[in-house]
Design an enzyme around this catalytic site. Structure first.
Site, PDB file in Angstrom:
ATOM      1  N   GLU A 155       9.549  18.744  11.176  1.00  0.00           N
ATOM      2  CA  GLU A 155      11.378  18.665  11.891  1.00  0.00           C
ATOM      3  C   GLU A 155      11.861  19.421  11.117  1.00  0.00           C
ATOM      4  OE1 GLU A 155      12.291  15.103  14.375  1.00  0.00           O
ATOM      5  OE2 GLU A 155      14.059  16.018  15.017  1.00  0.00           O
ATOM      6  N   LYS A 214      15.553   6.912  15.987  1.00  0.00           N
ATOM      7  CA  LYS A 214      14.548   7.940  15.524  1.00  0.00           C
ATOM      8  C   LYS A 214      15.436   8.252  14.910  1.00  0.00           C
ATOM      9  CE  LYS A 214      12.580  11.839  16.643  1.00  0.00           C
ATOM     10  NZ  LYS A 214      12.684  13.287  15.899  1.00  0.00           N
ATOM     11  N   ASP A 231       2.949   3.207   3.724  1.00  0.00           N
ATOM     12  CA  ASP A 231       2.177   3.166   4.290  1.00  0.00           C
ATOM     13  C   ASP A 231       3.929   3.197   5.621  1.00  0.00           C
ATOM     14  OD1 ASP A 231       1.665   1.871   6.904  1.00  0.00           O
ATOM     15  OD2 ASP A 231       0.705   0.995   6.125  1.00  0.00           O
ATOM     16  N   HIS A 287      20.299  22.929  15.634  1.00  0.00           N
ATOM     17  CA  HIS A 287      18.879  22.860  15.715  1.00  0.00           C
ATOM     18  C   HIS A 287      18.050  23.942  16.056  1.00  0.00           C
ATOM     19  CE1 HIS A 287      16.922  18.952  16.169  1.00  0.00           C
ATOM     20  NE2 HIS A 287      18.321  17.829  15.535  1.00  0.00           N
TER      21      HIS A 287
HETATM   22  P1  NDP Z   1      -3.110  -2.829  -3.691  1.00  0.00           P
HETATM   23  O1  NDP Z   1      -3.912  -3.322  -3.418  1.00  0.00           O
HETATM   24  O2  NDP Z   1      -3.009  -1.315  -4.399  1.00  0.00           O
HETATM   25  O3  NDP Z   1      -1.729  -3.350  -4.671  1.00  0.00           O
HETATM   26  C1  NDP Z   1      -2.235  -3.168  -5.875  1.00  0.00           C
HETATM   27  C2  NDP Z   1      -2.002  -3.568  -6.833  1.00  0.00           C
HETATM   28  O4  NDP Z   1      -1.252  -3.382  -8.088  1.00  0.00           O
HETATM   29  C3  NDP Z   1      -2.227  -5.224  -7.563  1.00  0.00           C
HETATM   30  O5  NDP Z   1      -2.424  -5.339  -7.261  1.00  0.00           O
HETATM   31  C4  NDP Z   1      -1.987  -5.093  -8.622  1.00  0.00           C
HETATM   32  O6  NDP Z   1      -2.635  -5.276  -9.517  1.00  0.00           O
HETATM   33  C5  NDP Z   1      -0.958  -3.387  -9.516  1.00  0.00           C
HETATM   34  N1  NDP Z   1       0.059  -3.524 -10.420  1.00  0.00           N
HETATM   35  C6  NDP Z   1       0.364  -3.214 -11.125  1.00  0.00           C
HETATM   36  N2  NDP Z   1       1.768  -2.662 -11.749  1.00  0.00           N
HETATM   37  C7  NDP Z   1       2.249  -4.016 -10.295  1.00  0.00           C
HETATM   38  C8  NDP Z   1       3.325  -3.684 -10.408  1.00  0.00           C
HETATM   39  N3  NDP Z   1       4.183  -4.160 -11.488  1.00  0.00           N
HETATM   40  N4  NDP Z   1       3.866  -4.996  -9.419  1.00  0.00           N
HETATM   41  C9  NDP Z   1       3.136  -5.257  -8.878  1.00  0.00           C
HETATM   42  N5  NDP Z   1       1.415  -4.689  -8.213  1.00  0.00           N
HETATM   43  C10 NDP Z   1       1.293  -4.420  -9.426  1.00  0.00           C
HETATM   44  O7  NDP Z   1      -1.278  -2.550  -2.771  1.00  0.00           O
HETATM   45  P2  NDP Z   1      -0.975  -3.075  -1.869  1.00  0.00           P
HETATM   46  O8  NDP Z   1      -0.840  -5.007  -2.313  1.00  0.00           O
HETATM   47  O9  NDP Z   1       0.582  -2.752  -2.165  1.00  0.00           O
HETATM   48  O10 NDP Z   1      -1.498  -2.868  -0.841  1.00  0.00           O
HETATM   49  C11 NDP Z   1      -0.535  -1.655   0.443  1.00  0.00           C
HETATM   50  C12 NDP Z   1      -1.709  -1.294   1.235  1.00  0.00           C
HETATM   51  O11 NDP Z   1      -2.163  -2.148   1.682  1.00  0.00           O
HETATM   52  C13 NDP Z   1      -1.168   0.328   1.202  1.00  0.00           C
HETATM   53  O12 NDP Z   1      -2.163   1.219   1.373  1.00  0.00           O
HETATM   54  C14 NDP Z   1      -1.415   0.095   2.975  1.00  0.00           C
HETATM   55  O13 NDP Z   1      -1.391   0.791   3.911  1.00  0.00           O
HETATM   56  C15 NDP Z   1      -2.407  -1.183   3.184  1.00  0.00           C
HETATM   57  N6  NDP Z   1      -2.544  -2.742   3.864  1.00  0.00           N
HETATM   58  C16 NDP Z   1      -1.161  -2.495   4.581  1.00  0.00           C
HETATM   59  C17 NDP Z   1      -1.672  -3.452   6.222  1.00  0.00           C
HETATM   60  C18 NDP Z   1       0.091  -4.196   6.895  1.00  0.00           C
HETATM   61  O14 NDP Z   1       1.052  -2.833   6.695  1.00  0.00           O
HETATM   62  N7  NDP Z   1      -0.324  -4.774   7.943  1.00  0.00           N
HETATM   63  C19 NDP Z   1      -2.517  -4.636   6.032  1.00  0.00           C
HETATM   64  C20 NDP Z   1      -4.204  -3.643   5.531  1.00  0.00           C
HETATM   65  C21 NDP Z   1      -3.593  -3.065   4.245  1.00  0.00           C
HETATM   66  P3  NDP Z   1      -3.361  -5.818 -11.481  1.00  0.00           P
HETATM   67  O15 NDP Z   1      -1.537  -6.604 -10.955  1.00  0.00           O
HETATM   68  O16 NDP Z   1      -4.316  -6.752 -10.865  1.00  0.00           O
HETATM   69  O17 NDP Z   1      -2.757  -4.352 -11.544  1.00  0.00           O
END
Ligand code: NDP
Length: 429
Positions: free
Chosen positions: A82, A267, A283, A381
């Site tokens: 936009e 918006k 997201d 705009h």
């Molecule tokens: P991930 O599954 O990628 O989890 C983040 C990972 O990052 C953790 O599991 C952790 O793994 C690692 N990590 C490393 N450093 C850190 C830190 N300092 N703090 C936290 N985590 C850390 O992502 P999310 O759980 O954040 O989920 C986001 C995704 O889920 C997005 O893509 C979203 O679109 C999607 N999603 C959204 C939904 C919704 O909004 N309703 C439903 C389902 C999916 P480790 O500790 O093992 O290294």
């Protein structure tokens, strides 16, 4: 870094803009190289990000300038289709910076997971059991994702809600688990935990789980930005600073009471919010869903921001949003442009990203309101719209500016007039 203004950035070529950011120390040589290359996703990454990938869909990434947030300067990446959004954010940011900048306040970053139970035969017994076994529920949730606990986060609290049966729905017993997700958005972390505790919760409550999933109504991951602007910075056209202040306050009151206006008001805020959320690889549906639910928290859909008069006569603006964004996780780490955005912002935490996003939302809102209550929204705009029309008419190179200037001077602006103007320019040359 001292707060620096970039002047007439929009008049520079892309190469000159990159050089200006390099000279100001906002980007480094590695970033300059990144920007000079094709910034499409490597095919291998795109193919693993989604299913059935065919091609990529490009949107421009620009920078909003002059932001001063919590005493730090920011050059902010924004991805949007936009026109006017980035110009409006930058112009509001410049004005607010003169008044001390944006201040932000953030809650902890806790996300809520839900388990909805139905067919609970004895509600009192089920609630007693849940209270009694809170610690076990938390232990089981944390055992499902030990790495987040090791990092200092994890499930920290459990509570329950009962939702009475209606004509259209049965009674539900809802279990909420509150999880500190640290630097992640946390959807996958929370969903893993919720699924891991479901059968135990079914056992102790003697209920049947309908679903176990994160709630996007992120009421425990809130970000607030405020700014205070003296009236001598507010005058516009024929309007004095006091008049602009009062009219912005009235516009805010109108958006508080009228859902039709509130939707448009919000918006405008999301124009800025979404653009930064997208640039950061987060997201945006999650942020959108949470923001609009929060706007309706009183039972009526209302404006997300509030503008008021300070005791000394200044204009005070405030915006609070649920901002479940991550600094890690999802596709952030594998998206080269999201990584570039983090470097450009020079941030290291999800909280800093929240501060930036909520401030951009408030800046965007200020610009829209100030234009609306003074000269109207179309003037600004149409300048950019003129360029789009010029390109649509077939103008290239210098002719784009020439046709756009001609369009701005004409009484109407449409494709037919753009084609005529281009034709006349080409015949003159
Ligand atoms: P991930 O599954 O990628 O989890 C983040 C990972 O990052 C953790 O599991 C952790 O793994 C690692 N990590 C490393 N450093 C850190 C830190 N300092 N703090 C936290 N985590 C850390 O992502 P999310 O759980 O954040 O989920 C986001 C995704 O889920 C997005 O893509 C979203 O679109 C999607 N999603 C959204 C939904 C919704 O909004 N309703 C439903 C389902 C999916 P480790 O500790 O093992 O290294």
């Amino acid at each position: 870094m001292a707060h620096s203004y970039f002047s007439e950035f929009y008049k520079k070529t892309k190469t000159e803009r990159t050089q200006a950011l390099l000279d100001a120390g906002v980007i480094n040589e590695q970033d300059r190289l990144f920007l000079s290359e094709k910034t499409l996703l490597p095919d291998q990454i795109a193919d693993h990000m989604i299913e059935n990938q065919l091609t990529q869909y490009a949107l421009p990434l620009g920078v909003a300038l002059n932001f001063l947030i919590d005493h730090h300067s920011f050059t902010i990446p924004m991805v949007t289709e936009e026109p006017s959004v980035i110009a409006a954010a930058s112009s509001a940011a410049k004005l607010v910076a003169q008044a001390g900048g944006f201040k932000t306040h953030l809650t902890e970053r806790k996300m809520i997971g839900q388990i909805a139970l139905k067919n609970v035969s004895n509600l009192t017994f089920a609630l007693e059991q849940l209270s009694l076994h809170k610690e076990t529920i938390l232990k089981k949730a944390n055992a499902a994702h030990p790495s987040i606990v090791k990092r200092g986060g994890g499930a920290g609290d459990v509570n329950f809600r009962t939702i009475a049966a209606t004509e259209r729905s049965p009674e539900f017993l809802v279990v909420h688990v509150h999880v500190n997700v640290l630097e992640a958005m946390g959807a996958n972390i929370v969903n893993t935990m919720m699924e891991a505790v479901t059968s135990y919760i079914e056992d102790i409550t003697d209920g049947t789980a309908l679903m176990s999933i994160l709630s996007n109504y992120a009421t425990e991951c809130l970000a607030t930005a405020t700014c205070q602007i003296p009236t001598d910075l507010l005058s516009r056209g024929d309007f004095t600073g006091e008049e602009v202040r009062d009219r912005i306050i009235e516009a805010s009151q109108f958006a508080y009471v009228d859902p039709y206006r509130a939707t448009t008001h919000n918006k405008g805020i999301m124009n800025g919010v979404d653009a930064v959320v997208l640039a950061s690889g987060n997201d945006w549906r999650a942020v959108e869903a949470g923001a609009h639910a929060y706007a309706a928290k009183s039972g009526q859909y209302r404006a997300l921001s509030v503008w008021e008069k300070a005791d000394n006569g200044d204009l005070i603006g405030s915006l609070t949003l649920p901002l479940p964004v991550g600094f890690v996780g999802g596709s952030i780490g594998i998206h080269p442009t999201a990584q570039f955005s983090q470097r450009l912002l020079s941030i290291k935490t999800a909280k800093e990203l929240e501060s930036v996003i909520v401030s951009v939302g408030l800046a965007q809102n200020f610009s829209a309101l100030r234009a609306l209550v003074t000269e109207g929204i179309q003037k600004g705009h149409m300048g950019l719209q003129a360029k789009s029309l010029a390109i649509n008419a077939g103008a290239t190179g210098d002719n784009i500016e020439l046709v756009a200037n001609g369009l701005k001077k004409s009484t109407h602006m449409n494709l037919e007039i753009a084609i005529k103007l281009l034709d006349a320019i080409q015949h003159q040359k």
